[in-house]
Design an enzyme around this catalytic site. Sequence first.
Site, PDB file in Angstrom:
ATOM      1  N   THR A 112     -36.684 -18.152  48.630  1.00 30.42           N
ATOM      2  CA  THR A 112     -36.722 -19.231  49.618  1.00 30.42           C
ATOM      3  C   THR A 112     -37.112 -20.547  48.942  1.00 30.42           C
ATOM      4  O   THR A 112     -36.506 -21.596  49.188  1.00 30.42           O
ATOM      5  CB  THR A 112     -37.727 -18.905  50.738  1.00 30.42           C
ATOM      6  N   GLN A 153     -32.914 -16.641  54.768  1.00 29.60           N
ATOM      7  CA  GLN A 153     -33.613 -17.869  54.392  1.00 29.60           C
ATOM      8  C   GLN A 153     -32.713 -18.757  53.529  1.00 29.60           C
ATOM      9  O   GLN A 153     -32.207 -18.321  52.495  1.00 29.60           O
ATOM     10  CB  GLN A 153     -34.885 -17.548  53.621  1.00 29.60           C
ATOM     11  N   GLN A 186     -31.938 -20.266  59.309  1.00 34.70           N
ATOM     12  CA  GLN A 186     -33.292 -19.758  59.053  1.00 34.70           C
ATOM     13  C   GLN A 186     -33.941 -20.570  57.931  1.00 34.70           C
ATOM     14  O   GLN A 186     -33.357 -20.783  56.875  1.00 34.70           O
ATOM     15  CB  GLN A 186     -33.243 -18.280  58.663  1.00 34.70           C
ATOM     16  N   ASP A 187     -35.163 -21.042  58.204  1.00 32.00           N
ATOM     17  CA  ASP A 187     -35.945 -21.784  57.196  1.00 32.00           C
ATOM     18  C   ASP A 187     -35.273 -23.087  56.766  1.00 32.00           C
ATOM     19  O   ASP A 187     -35.153 -23.380  55.576  1.00 32.00           O
ATOM     20  CB  ASP A 187     -36.210 -20.907  55.962  1.00 32.00           C
ATOM     21  N   ASP A 193     -37.830 -19.706  62.310  1.00 37.06           N
ATOM     22  CA  ASP A 193     -38.867 -20.363  61.495  1.00 37.06           C
ATOM     23  C   ASP A 193     -38.335 -21.624  60.828  1.00 37.06           C
ATOM     24  O   ASP A 193     -38.611 -21.891  59.651  1.00 37.06           O
ATOM     25  CB  ASP A 193     -39.380 -19.401  60.404  1.00 37.06           C
ATOM     26  N   ARG A 227     -44.539 -18.888  65.468  1.00 32.51           N
ATOM     27  CA  ARG A 227     -45.180 -17.600  65.243  1.00 32.51           C
ATOM     28  C   ARG A 227     -46.038 -17.696  63.973  1.00 32.51           C
ATOM     29  O   ARG A 227     -45.761 -18.509  63.080  1.00 32.51           O
ATOM     30  CB  ARG A 227     -44.160 -16.475  65.137  1.00 32.51           C
ATOM     31  N   TRP A 285     -47.043 -17.121  60.591  1.00 33.22           N
ATOM     32  CA  TRP A 285     -46.601 -16.628  59.288  1.00 33.22           C
ATOM     33  C   TRP A 285     -47.795 -16.149  58.462  1.00 33.22           C
ATOM     34  O   TRP A 285     -47.719 -15.143  57.764  1.00 33.22           O
ATOM     35  CB  TRP A 285     -45.849 -17.750  58.584  1.00 33.22           C
TER      36      TRP A 285
END
Length: 524
Positions: free
Chosen positions: A288, A318, A340-341, A362, A430, A432
Site C-alpha cells: 500500500t 489497496q 480502496q485506500d 477506507d 472504522r 484501523w
Amino acid sequence: MAKLLLVQFLLALTFLFFVSPGLSSTNSKDLNWWCSQTTHPKACKYYMSHHSKDRDHEPKEESEFKKDAILVALEQSLEALRHIKWLGSKCRNEKEKAPWDDCVKLYDNTITLLNQTIDPAIKCTDYDVQTWLSAALTNLETCRTGFLELNVYNHVWPQIMFNNVSKLISNTLSLNNGSIPPETERYEHGFPSWLSPGDRKLLQSSSPAANLVVAQDGSGNYQTISAALNAAFGRTGSARFIIHVKSGVYKENLDIKGSKLNNVMLVGDGLRWTIVTGSRSVGGGSTTFNSATVAVAADGFIARGITFRNTAGPQNHQAVALISEADLSVFYRCGFEGYQDTLYVHSQRQFYKECYIYGTVDFIFGNAAVVFQNCMIYARKPIIGQQNTVTAQGRTDPNQNTGISIHNSRIMAAPELEPVLSSVQTYLGRPWKEYSRTVYLQCYLDTLVNPAGWLEWNGNFALNTLYYGEYKNTGPRSSTSRRVKWGGYHVITSASVASKFTVENFIAGRSWLPATGVPFVAGL
C-alpha cells in the site's frame, strides 16, 4: 551528652528526608524512577542502562532524560537499519523485496525525524517534537504492515521486527506529551497563520508566476512532471519553487521526497484539467505504501488545481492515489480519485481545503494530524460484498498527536453509487488501529450513511480505546439516535468539547506557532 545530641540530629535529618516531598523526590529520581514514567519501563531501563555506561552520571533533569531517551531510540534505530539492509540479500523474491525496500526507507526517515528533535540548529517546539516522534512511530508500523499485506511475513519479517525501537519511541512520546502548554491559533482569510502571506497569495492567485512550466505539447520547459521535479532538485536555496503543470493527463508515478524538494508547489489548470494518474496496487504486487501514484515526503509541499488518480480499480484492493508524509503540506482545490485506500494521510501535519475525494473502502486513511475543510467526499460503488468506509485512522499510541478532523464538509454518494444505495452500506469510519481518532464537525451527511454511523474493524477491537465524535452535523443521516454504543464513540454536544478538535486545541495550538503551526481550520 554529645553522643545523644548526635543521635538526635541524625534522627531529625532522617525525619526531614521522609517528610520533605522536594528532598525525597529529588533524591529518588534515579534511572528506575525516570523509566517508571514511561510507557515501557523495562525497555527503558535495559537500554538506558546500556547507554549510560558512557555517562558520568544519571540524568538529573527532565529535559536531560528526554534527550537521553531520544538518543537511545536513535541508536537502536541505526542498529535496526543496519540489520535491515543486511537482510536485503536474504529476500527470496520480489514479493519479499517490496516490503523490505519500504522498511529501509521508513527506518531511514525515522532516523531523520529523531535527529531533528535533538538538533540544536533546529528551533523546534515541544509540539514539533511530538509531531516528529508520532511520525517516527507510524513509520515502523507501516514497515510491519507491508509484509502482512503481501502475505510474506514468515521469512525476513520476524528478523526485521525483532527490535524494541517502537517501544523506545513510544517512551519518548509519553515523556514529551505532558510538557506541551496550551496555545491558540489565529487564522487570516481561512488559512492557517504558519502559511506565509506569500503562500496565501499563491493559493488564491489565478496565475502565480512559475519557475518552471510543464506542458505535454512542448510549449513549456518540460513535457513531464518528473523532469521538472528533477530540475527543482538541483535548485539552490529553499525558497518556494513553483511548477505550473498545464492541462493534460500525465501518466507518471511521482516521488517528491527529500529536503532538496522542500517548499515545492505544483499548480495545475484545475482539477478537471490537470490529472496525474497511475495504477499500482497491492493486487498488482506493490505494498500500500508504495502503490501511490504520487508520494510526497518533502516538507512544505503545496498542490493546487490538480487531480491525483489511481486507476487500478476496486478488484485490485489497496491502490493509493496520493500519499503524504510531508509536514505542513497543503492541498487546495485538488481531486483524489481511487477505490480502496485512495488518500493516504500517512503522517505529520496536513491541510486539505475545498478538495474532492472519491473512494470505497477506507479511502481516507493514515496517521497524520490532518483536517479536511469544505471538502466534497464521495463514496463510490465497491465490488460485490464490500462495504464503504470513509475513514480508517491509524493511531497506535495514545500519546500521538494525530487524528482526522473533517469539518464543514459533505459526505455524498457518487453518481455510480446512487442506483445501488439500498444494497451498499456506507460508514463514516472504522478503527484501523487501537487508538483510532476521527471527528466530524458540522458536516452534511447524506442518505448513503448507515444509521449506525461507524463500523467495527474486527469484533470488539479498539471499541473502547478509539475516539470517534460527531458535532452538530446536518443532513438526512446526521441523527445520532441509532449510532453505535461503543465506549469510544461520543456525541459531542458542548462547543467547548468540540473545540478540542479545532485547530486551536487539537493540533495547531501550543508550541507549533506561529512559524511552524499546524494546517487546521480555526474555530467551529
